[in-house]
Design an enzyme around this catalytic site. Structure first.
Site, PDB file in Angstrom:
ATOM      1  N   SER A 142       0.850  -1.189   0.000  1.00 17.20           N
ATOM      2  CA  SER A 142       0.000   0.000   0.000  1.00 17.20           C
ATOM      3  C   SER A 142       0.882   1.233   0.000  1.00 17.20           C
ATOM      4  O   SER A 142       2.060   1.172   0.375  1.00 17.20           O
ATOM      5  CB  SER A 142      -0.881  -0.006   1.251  1.00 17.20           C
ATOM      6  OG  SER A 142      -1.509   1.239   1.446  1.00 17.20           O
ATOM      7  N   TYR A 155      -3.134  -1.507  10.363  1.00 18.62           N
ATOM      8  CA  TYR A 155      -3.156  -1.773   8.921  1.00 18.62           C
ATOM      9  C   TYR A 155      -1.909  -1.202   8.243  1.00 18.62           C
ATOM     10  O   TYR A 155      -1.230  -1.904   7.492  1.00 18.62           O
ATOM     11  CB  TYR A 155      -4.416  -1.181   8.290  1.00 18.62           C
ATOM     12  CG  TYR A 155      -4.415  -1.268   6.789  1.00 18.62           C
ATOM     13  CD1 TYR A 155      -4.636  -2.482   6.136  1.00 18.62           C
ATOM     14  CD2 TYR A 155      -4.157  -0.151   6.008  1.00 18.62           C
ATOM     15  CE1 TYR A 155      -4.619  -2.573   4.757  1.00 18.62           C
ATOM     16  CE2 TYR A 155      -4.137  -0.227   4.625  1.00 18.62           C
ATOM     17  CZ  TYR A 155      -4.362  -1.441   4.006  1.00 18.62           C
ATOM     18  OH  TYR A 155      -4.334  -1.528   2.630  1.00 18.62           O
TER      19      TYR A 155
END
Length: 256
Positions: A142, A155
């Site tokens: 990400s 996360y």
């Protein structure tokens, strides 16, 4: 077009994983599609099978947020007698909210899915690739891999691990003819946002566009693949500034 090459994709029932499955099917790759939703896997298998009757498509239902799930997938593939040429660790999840407000069990499931299952699958199938001296691995990280993520702290931390692992393994496995790539998308229009309890950002990229960039980058043996100019610029922002931007962004989308 590849001859009898097989791609295993986790999280294949929706979003980026689903779009990657469609892309690889179009190129003539055999597929093993892994997800927890059997109905969606069946639908996707049927859809792809109609368009490409010359490829083999297998599906595996597995909840990768459970301990030992990676080993279970590996053993199922071995029983099929299939060698994996390309491994795509796409399955992932996140939650949003203040760190102290979330129960620890949620953190554990997140770490199990985003880190442990990914590592387990990479180690098991990577060892097979080393023996054959060929293969490709794509790990979905990400833009959050580059910064801390207030209100989505665990996360972002898991995705930092994915990027670091991928960069290291690219160096370790290159002598064996294996490419390891990390895909670092930003906000993407997938079911991820809904499951995390937020709405999609107005600037979110489409899953199909992200998948196309990922496919091209993997085939070009890129170590890091960042789709979109905005995302490329965002990862360059100093960490302190970026963390403040992330905090405001997450609050605006998630916290009521």
């Amino acid at each position: 077009m590849p001859k009898d090459y097989t791609v295993l994709i986790t999280g294949a029932s929706s979003g980026i994983g689903r779009e990657l499955a469609k892309l690889f099917a179009e190129k003539g790759y055999n597929l093993i599609l892994v997800a927890r939703n059997m109905y969606k896997l069946d639908v996707l298998k049927h859809e792809l099978g109609i368009k490409r009757r010359d490829i083999k498509i297998d599906i595996i239902q597995e909840e990768l947020a459970q301990i030992g799930a990676g080993q279970a997938v590996f053993e199922k593939v071995k029983r099929m007698g299939i060698e994996i040429d390309i491994l795509i660790n796409n399955a992932g999840a996140g939650y949003v909210g203040a760190f102290q407000d979330k129960v620890f069990e949620e953190d554990l499931k997140l770490i199990q899915l985003n880190i442990i299952a990914l590592t387990e699958l990479t180690k098991l199938f990577g060892a097979e690739m080393v023996k054959r001296k060929q293969g490709k691995i794509l790990n979905v990280a990400s833009t959050g891999s580059y910064h801390s993520g207030p209100y989505t702290a665990v996360y972002y931390a898991t995705k930092a691990y994915v990027l670091s692992l991928s960069e290291a393994l690219q160096i370790e496995l290159k002598p064996f003819g294996i490419t390891v790539s990390a895909l670092c998308p930003g906000a993407t229009q997938t079911e991820f946002s809904k499951k995390a309890g937020k709405k999609d950002a107005k600037f979110a990229m489409g899953a199909k566009e992200v998948a196309q960039v990922a496919f091209k980058g993997l085939m070009k043996r890129k170590t890091i693949i960042i789709p979109g100019l905005g995302n490329k610029l965002f990862v360059k922002i100093p960490r302190g500034w970026a963390s403040q931007i992330v905090a405001k962004y997450q609050k605006s989308l998630y916290l009521k």
